[in-house]
Every structure is written in structure tokens, then in C-alpha cells.
Design an enzyme around this catalytic site. Sequence first.
Site, PDB file in Angstrom:
ATOM      1  N   GLN A 255      -2.740   2.323   9.973  1.00 50.64           N
ATOM      2  CA  GLN A 255      -1.391   2.343   9.362  1.00 50.64           C
ATOM      3  C   GLN A 255      -0.394   3.094  10.235  1.00 50.64           C
ATOM      4  O   GLN A 255       0.796   2.810  10.203  1.00 50.64           O
ATOM      5  CB  GLN A 255      -1.443   3.006   7.979  1.00 50.64           C
ATOM      6  CG  GLN A 255      -2.114   2.187   6.893  1.00 50.64           C
ATOM      7  CD  GLN A 255      -3.565   2.581   6.729  1.00 50.64           C
ATOM      8  OE1 GLN A 255      -4.233   2.945   7.686  1.00 50.64           O
ATOM      9  NE2 GLN A 255      -4.080   2.493   5.512  1.00 50.64           N
TER      10      GLN A 255
ATOM     11  N   ARG B 224      -6.753   0.011  -7.319  1.00 51.31           N
ATOM     12  CA  ARG B 224      -7.067   1.080  -6.357  1.00 51.31           C
ATOM     13  C   ARG B 224      -7.088   2.406  -7.120  1.00 51.31           C
ATOM     14  O   ARG B 224      -6.193   2.651  -7.945  1.00 51.31           O
ATOM     15  CB  ARG B 224      -6.028   1.137  -5.218  1.00 51.31           C
ATOM     16  CG  ARG B 224      -6.124  -0.055  -4.272  1.00 51.31           C
ATOM     17  CD  ARG B 224      -5.335   0.166  -3.000  1.00 51.31           C
ATOM     18  NE  ARG B 224      -5.983   1.072  -2.088  1.00 51.31           N
ATOM     19  CZ  ARG B 224      -5.382   1.593  -0.999  1.00 51.31           C
ATOM     20  NH1 ARG B 224      -4.120   1.294  -0.736  1.00 51.31           N
ATOM     21  NH2 ARG B 224      -6.036   2.389  -0.194  1.00 51.31           N
TER      22      ARG B 224
ATOM     23  N   ARG C 184       0.863  -1.184   0.000  1.00 52.50           N
ATOM     24  CA  ARG C 184       0.000   0.000   0.000  1.00 52.50           C
ATOM     25  C   ARG C 184       0.897   1.230   0.000  1.00 52.50           C
ATOM     26  O   ARG C 184       2.115   1.124   0.104  1.00 52.50           O
ATOM     27  CB  ARG C 184      -0.941  -0.032   1.211  1.00 52.50           C
ATOM     28  CG  ARG C 184      -0.237  -0.585   2.445  1.00 52.50           C
ATOM     29  CD  ARG C 184      -0.609   0.050   3.701  1.00 52.50           C
ATOM     30  NE  ARG C 184      -0.455   1.454   3.699  1.00 52.50           N
ATOM     31  CZ  ARG C 184       0.714   2.076   3.900  1.00 52.50           C
ATOM     32  NH1 ARG C 184       1.841   1.416   4.094  1.00 52.50           N
ATOM     33  NH2 ARG C 184       0.759   3.394   3.893  1.00 52.50           N
ATOM     34  N   GLY C 185       0.259   2.396  -0.086  1.00 55.34           N
ATOM     35  CA  GLY C 185       1.050   3.621  -0.152  1.00 55.34           C
ATOM     36  C   GLY C 185       1.324   3.952  -1.612  1.00 55.34           C
ATOM     37  O   GLY C 185       1.612   3.050  -2.425  1.00 55.34           O
ATOM     38  N   ALA C 186       1.254   5.245  -1.949  1.00 54.25           N
ATOM     39  CA  ALA C 186       1.293   5.659  -3.352  1.00 54.25           C
ATOM     40  C   ALA C 186       2.516   5.124  -4.114  1.00 54.25           C
ATOM     41  O   ALA C 186       2.386   4.510  -5.176  1.00 54.25           O
ATOM     42  CB  ALA C 186       1.261   7.191  -3.420  1.00 54.25           C
TER      43      ALA C 186
ATOM     44  N   ASP D 134      -1.217  11.035  -1.780  1.00 57.12           N
ATOM     45  CA  ASP D 134      -1.484   9.964  -2.738  1.00 57.12           C
ATOM     46  C   ASP D 134      -1.731  10.513  -4.136  1.00 57.12           C
ATOM     47  O   ASP D 134      -1.522   9.820  -5.130  1.00 57.12           O
ATOM     48  CB  ASP D 134      -2.683   9.132  -2.279  1.00 57.12           C
ATOM     49  CG  ASP D 134      -2.318   8.348  -1.035  1.00 57.12           C
ATOM     50  OD1 ASP D 134      -2.481   8.889   0.066  1.00 57.12           O
ATOM     51  OD2 ASP D 134      -1.835   7.210  -1.176  1.00 57.12           O
TER      52      ASP D 134
ATOM     53  N   ASN E  98      -4.900  12.693   0.659  1.00 54.52           N
ATOM     54  CA  ASN E  98      -4.127  11.834   1.561  1.00 54.52           C
ATOM     55  C   ASN E  98      -5.106  11.074   2.444  1.00 54.52           C
ATOM     56  O   ASN E  98      -6.328  11.274   2.360  1.00 54.52           O
ATOM     57  CB  ASN E  98      -3.151  12.682   2.388  1.00 54.52           C
ATOM     58  CG  ASN E  98      -2.084  11.843   3.058  1.00 54.52           C
ATOM     59  OD1 ASN E  98      -1.414  11.053   2.398  1.00 54.52           O
ATOM     60  ND2 ASN E  98      -1.918  11.974   4.361  1.00 54.52           N
ATOM     61  N   LYS E  99      -4.583  10.212   3.279  1.00 56.48           N
ATOM     62  CA  LYS E  99      -5.428   9.346   4.104  1.00 56.48           C
ATOM     63  C   LYS E  99      -6.512  10.126   4.825  1.00 56.48           C
ATOM     64  O   LYS E  99      -6.266  11.225   5.323  1.00 56.48           O
ATOM     65  CB  LYS E  99      -4.528   8.600   5.100  1.00 56.48           C
ATOM     66  CG  LYS E  99      -5.224   7.621   6.010  1.00 56.48           C
ATOM     67  CD  LYS E  99      -6.056   6.602   5.278  1.00 56.48           C
ATOM     68  CE  LYS E  99      -5.260   5.763   4.283  1.00 56.48           C
ATOM     69  NZ  LYS E  99      -6.136   4.984   3.375  1.00 56.48           N
TER      70      LYS E  99
HETATM   71  O1  MRU Z   1      -4.583   3.390   1.992  1.00 52.00           O
HETATM   72  P1  MRU Z   1      -3.086   3.457   1.995  1.00 52.00           P
HETATM   73  O2  MRU Z   1      -2.463   2.887   3.212  1.00 52.00           O
HETATM   74  O3  MRU Z   1      -2.486   2.948   0.716  1.00 52.00           O
HETATM   75  O4  MRU Z   1      -2.858   5.004   2.015  1.00 52.00           O
HETATM   76  C1  MRU Z   1      -1.690   5.571   1.592  1.00 52.00           C
HETATM   77  C2  MRU Z   1      -1.093   6.242   2.697  1.00 52.00           C
HETATM   78  O5  MRU Z   1      -0.382   5.616   3.419  1.00 52.00           O
HETATM   79  C3  MRU Z   1      -1.297   7.628   2.965  1.00 52.00           C
HETATM   80  O6  MRU Z   1      -2.326   8.319   2.537  1.00 52.00           O
HETATM   81  C4  MRU Z   1       0.013   8.296   2.990  1.00 52.00           C
HETATM   82  O7  MRU Z   1       0.011   9.268   3.946  1.00 52.00           O
HETATM   83  C5  MRU Z   1       0.420   8.852   1.667  1.00 52.00           C
HETATM   84  S1  MRU Z   1       1.929   8.373   1.217  1.00 52.00           S
HETATM   85  C6  MRU Z   1       1.783   7.186   0.081  1.00 52.00           C
END
Ligand code: MRU
Length: 371
Positions: free
Chosen positions: A208, A95, A54-56, A249, A259-260
Site C-alpha cells: 500500500q 473485515r 480499504r483503510g479504516a 485502524d 495499524n498495518k
Molecule cells: O489493510 P488496509 O490497507 O485496509 O490497512 C489499512 C491501512 O491502510 C493502515 O493500517 C493505515 O495505516 C491505517 S489508516 C486507515
Amino acid sequence: MNVNGIHFRSIWLHKSNPEIVQIIDQRNLPHEFNIEDLTTVDDVISAIRDMHVRGAGLIGAAAGFGMYLAALEAVSKSDPYKYVMQAGLKLKTARPTAINLAAAVERQLNSLSNNLTVKQMISYTLNIAQAIADEDAQACYQIGIHGLELINNIAKQNNGEVINILTHCNAGWLAFVDHGSATAPIYAAHDAGIRIHVWVDETRPRNQGARLTAWELEQHGVPFTIIPDNAGGHLMQHNLVDLVLVGSDRTTYTGDVANKIGTYLKALAAKDTHVPFYVALPSSTFDWNLHDGILQIPIEERGADEVKTIQGLAHNKLTTVLLTTPTSNASNFAFDITPSRLITGLITERGICEPNQDAIFKLFPEKHKLD
Ligand code: MRU
């Protein structure tokens, strides 16, 4: 970054079998450190959708390697080019919010054509997958250098007092290929001897922050405290936060950040309390076609079960328990948009800039489309 003293990236090719992609399965961290083998594009799609990775940055890198696995599978198909194209379309749907996934697939597809042999397709996709991963790690490393300068300046004003940084979710090395975005300046500052303490938002529903960011920081020896998601505003009101540092993201060319979920509320609190709010992002998270984050960035909705349940150790066994009545409704928007007006600055691999179109294009002039 290191896990128990051993260097890991978050994705890599198997040392003795380059037809296997290996990842750290993040679902059971911090309790179990499992390495998973991915051998088909469908493995990669499931790993992204079910958040083994996961994560961008990392889902971009995983998509790059997914296309390589698709090319390997294409050897046995009657129309290899068509197979790889279709695999790309499937991968893109895994995603929706982070732009890195679609961008990695596009980059791979643009390198291919019907005239290539399967062998050439395998070689091209492998080179590009590795390039995407290396560029991600390098960009995050550079973000660390620029972010260190910012933290250094705050440290000077603080007369050597501990710098308290609040972060949300996991924009750490687990969310990228190495170093992380929001964590890169933290690691760099800690390594440079600046006294740092991190407030880690637990980040419901998948935690996370509590599970991944806390684990990363602990592995690196950075002092931290996990806080409930709702505590940040209170801490800021009481001068207990010097800097908010989060990831992105997807970022519009005007500086809006997806972002999250919950990031927006932290930005509002930071604005109200005059705490600097920075977003650390490799330029791979820019969507150069979008100007309005709220209207244009697709926000992923995930299953209600992630909200209704929680995972943890019970009697030394990983367990998922139900928090609610089985019939409760729950909604699960995975991201929100922080408008640029709430952001102090963007930390990119090319330097720090204000979150507006002019400043962003000044750093990335080659992305400026002439009218
Ligand atoms: O849903 P996720 O865990 O893939 O979300 C991504 C993230 O961890 C965050 O939004 C993060 O702060 C951005 S960095 C990729």
C-alpha cells in the site's frame, strides 16, 4: 484530493443515478485508475473483503453506503426490515480489525426499526451514509490543521531544513474519504510552504505504501522516496527521520494502536533513536470499549497468496507473479499493535493528546462512561 487536477473523494454517489455507489478500485493503482460501480450490498462486501476499497475510514464509509444499497434492495423483499438487518450482519464480517466498519453498520441499524416503511429506510440510510462520509472527510481535514502545527514546530527547530517524515502503509486520502489521516498534516505542511520529504515504507505484502501512498504524494507534488520495509531503523539511526507519522485502524481508549503489520517495529526503532512517533486518527477509530490492544483487538489474517505473490507491470501489462515455491507456507497477519508507551502523541480532529486514558477522555469527555 486531486487526481490529475480533478477533485475526487474515494467514494461517492453516481451523479445521474443515486442508486449507484462509485469507488476508485484501488487494486490496480498506480498503474490503472478505474472507477467501479457498486449496486448491491454484496458488491460492497466483496469490494471491502477483496480490498477494492480499504483503510479504516473508507471501509466505514463503504459500509454506510452498503447499508443504503441494502435498503434499496429491500424494496423487493417480503420482509424488508429483516433483509436490511441481515445485510448488516453480513457486512460486519467483511473485515475485522478496523472498528469503523462495524461502527458504521451499527449506526445504520440503530436508526432503523420495524415500524419504518422501506422508503423511510432508504432515506435514513442514505442520510447516515452521507453523514459518515462527510464526518470522515471533515475529521481528516482537522487532523491536517493540528498536524501542521506539530510539523511547523519541528521546522522551526530544524532551521528551515527539509523535514523527513517516515510513514507506513497508506493512511492517505485513499484510506479515508478525503485528505487522509497521516497524510493530512503532510499535505497541509507542503501547501503551507514547509519543505517536506516523505520516506514511504513499501508495506509488504500488498504494498500500500509503494503503490498508493507514493501515488498520492506524487499527485500532490510532495517529494518522497520509497524504501523497503526494513530500512526505517537504519534511517532513524542516521538522523534521517525527523518524525514518524502513521494511521490507526483501531485505537483503545488507553492509546494502544492497531495499524498495518510492521508499524510496531517502526515504533520500537523510533523509541530507541528518540524520533517522535505520532499516530494520526479520526476519533472514529477509537474503540471506547477496549483498554488492551494486544489482548482485545482482533487481528485479521489474510490469505497466504498475498505474501507469496507480487503484482506489477510487465511489458506494460498488470501481472501477478509467484515469488516462492508453489508449496511454501506463508502467514499473513494484516495488522499489529503498537502499545501506547511507544507512541509520542495522537493527532485527532480535536487536537493532539498523549496516548493515555486521561488525555484521551479530556479531548472526548462525552465518551467517558461513569462507573
Ligand atoms: O489493510 P488496509 O490497507 O485496509 O490497512 C489499512 C491501512 O491502510 C493502515 O493500517 C493505515 O495505516 C491505517 S489508516 C486507515
